[in-house]
Design an enzyme around this catalytic site. Sequence first.
Site, mmCIF file in Angstrom:
data_model
loop_
_atom_site.group_PDB
_atom_site.id
_atom_site.type_symbol
_atom_site.label_atom_id
_atom_site.label_comp_id
_atom_site.label_asym_id
_atom_site.label_seq_id
_atom_site.Cartn_x
_atom_site.Cartn_y
_atom_site.Cartn_z
ATOM 1 N N HIS A 84 0.872 -1.177 0.000
ATOM 2 C CA HIS A 84 0.000 0.000 0.000
ATOM 3 C C HIS A 84 0.908 1.225 0.000
ATOM 4 C CE1 HIS A 84 -2.765 2.957 1.842
ATOM 5 N NE2 HIS A 84 -3.763 2.144 1.548
ATOM 6 N N LYS B 14 -10.210 -0.868 10.305
ATOM 7 C CA LYS B 14 -10.386 -2.053 9.443
ATOM 8 C C LYS B 14 -10.706 -3.302 10.276
ATOM 9 C CE LYS B 14 -6.995 -0.541 5.976
ATOM 10 N NZ LYS B 14 -7.768 0.250 5.032
ATOM 11 N N GLN C 292 -4.363 -5.236 6.759
ATOM 12 C CA GLN C 292 -5.336 -6.224 6.263
ATOM 13 C C GLN C 292 -5.198 -7.545 7.014
ATOM 14 O OE1 GLN C 292 -7.651 -5.482 3.972
ATOM 15 N NE2 GLN C 292 -6.827 -3.454 3.545
ATOM 16 N N CYS D 143 -4.919 2.645 -3.656
ATOM 17 C CA CYS D 143 -3.715 3.190 -2.993
ATOM 18 C C CYS D 143 -2.548 2.220 -3.102
ATOM 19 C CB CYS D 143 -3.986 3.538 -1.523
ATOM 20 S SG CYS D 143 -5.142 4.883 -1.337
ATOM 21 N N ASP E 182 3.238 -4.767 7.882
ATOM 22 C CA ASP E 182 2.023 -3.970 7.751
ATOM 23 C C ASP E 182 0.833 -4.921 7.890
ATOM 24 O OD1 ASP E 182 -0.192 -2.562 7.000
ATOM 25 O OD2 ASP E 182 0.559 -1.954 5.031
#
Lengths: 418, 153
Positions: free
Chosen positions: A135, A238, A215, A376, A212
């Site tokens: 991202h 999220k 998600q 993104c 990261d």
Amino acid sequence: MTGASTAARRNVPAFDVEAVRREFPILSTTAHGKKLVFLDSGASAQKSRAVIEAISSVYESRYANIHRGVYQLSQFATEAYEAARVKVQRFIGAGSPSEIVFTKGATEAINLVAATYGVKFLKAGDEIIVSALEHHANIVPWQLLRERNGIVLKVVPVDDTGAFQLDAYERLLSPRTRIVAVTQASNALGIKPPIAAVTRLAHAAGAIVLIDGAQGVVHEPVDVRAMDCDFYVFSGHKLYGPGGIGVLYGKTKLLEAMPPYQGGGDMILSVSFEATEFAPPPARFEAGTPPIADAIGLGAAIDFLNGLDRAAVLAHEEALLAHATAALSAIKGVRLYGTAPDKAAIVSFTLAGVHPHDIGTILDHEGIAVRVGHHCAQPIMDRFGIPGTVRASFGLYNTLDEVDALARGLAKVREIFG
Amino acid sequence: MSGLRELYQEVILDHSKAPRNYGKLEAPTGASHGHNPLCGDTVAIYLRIKDGVVEDIRFDGRGCAISMASASMMTEILKGRSVADVKEMFERFHGLVTTGHEACEGGFETADLDKLVVLAGVREFPMRVKCATLAWHTMKAALAGEADEVSTE
């Protein structure tokens, strides 16, 4: 394939998606007069009643600034805020609450690491490795560091299925590699890089690892100590939690060595005009009044998830992904991007001859919310030579019927575009 | 569905699938690039003005059906027009897709405007208005001799 059969095969209890849906008030609303089919949880997930009520309850009866007041209300707020930190710590398997820094979100958490650890410890010529799946939030902060420090940014390629190229990664590692920053699951394609191998190889090369988890944390149980990553970041919104709150996990020895990110109140031990002594982590990185109610709301979101059988949730999401992959593959002109086997519940696709934005508009009129565009993550779009895709990203509250609604919506697109 | 059918009328689909005046122009007197960073749509407009008249106009780029159809229809309508007419047409088109009203009265044939009225459907889709106006803004920049990229944001 149904959720129930998958659950049975995996020997986990069936997951009652209808019961879960009733906990999310927004799912019973409509869009353009149609039942809302929300397939954009990868952008931001919906909130359970428990989360909404937790936030309301803070403002109705427990709100005051934290870490300051001697009065009871401030103590209540402080305790709730710090309890949320402990919930996060346990949720991701961190060793201590002091390893949990509250941030605005995953984006700020990565910027924090780049601006503190990166600025202090990296020199010109030092290397940072990211993957083509990242991202923008895991690309641009390192580019800003490159402008400042002259570091070198290297990119691990993916193959035509979107799979992370481990052999290419090994070749990119060098004695100058300082940081490896990789997504746990691609937001644009759903692809999951082999995090365990990535981390092991990085450590063998003397580099630290930032994962990261924006998600990834949503879809599977996370244990940062088992992962052995040095930093782990994610966003509350999220994870079915509120916006404006996120998390940076860092190993204690790293956080302790890092300079402050921002200066202000609540991050100091003492201040005089001659010298200021900084507080230890995590307070050192939490200057100013934080989003108190949102942190508590994130704790409530974690409680909500912990109240579910997460193995069953994962099985349900895998069933949604399998059904969506099969249903979309059966539609003439659909091309799926990110077809490698190890995936989170995200499908990204194009439909021949129809631009993703036109598809998004038509699906919207059917009540179906999807994300269209580059998500993104322009570099991965460029990798496949496309300006964008349509992305359906599933949450634990989505149903197999909603996947069918998406397929019917695409038939409508075909009907209009011929 | 009526709004959708209005947005995706046959004429719009036709122009998006088979855009007119698509491609680069040899020796343009004006050219400009437009970009919508939100969706990634890009369009380039090439103009040749001679004696105050649009002698030729072409475009290329990629984007959604609305942006491609709008660019295609624009080139058809503007070819052969005076620069003064083009500027007025810009205002009228902008009014049409944002408010539903032509911004001012001009000396056009009704048939010309009718061709553009099919794009008025975007009014109901606020997120898509910029798709329809990108080519027009880029054309205006090309007319003014602005080489910098036009952005919708």
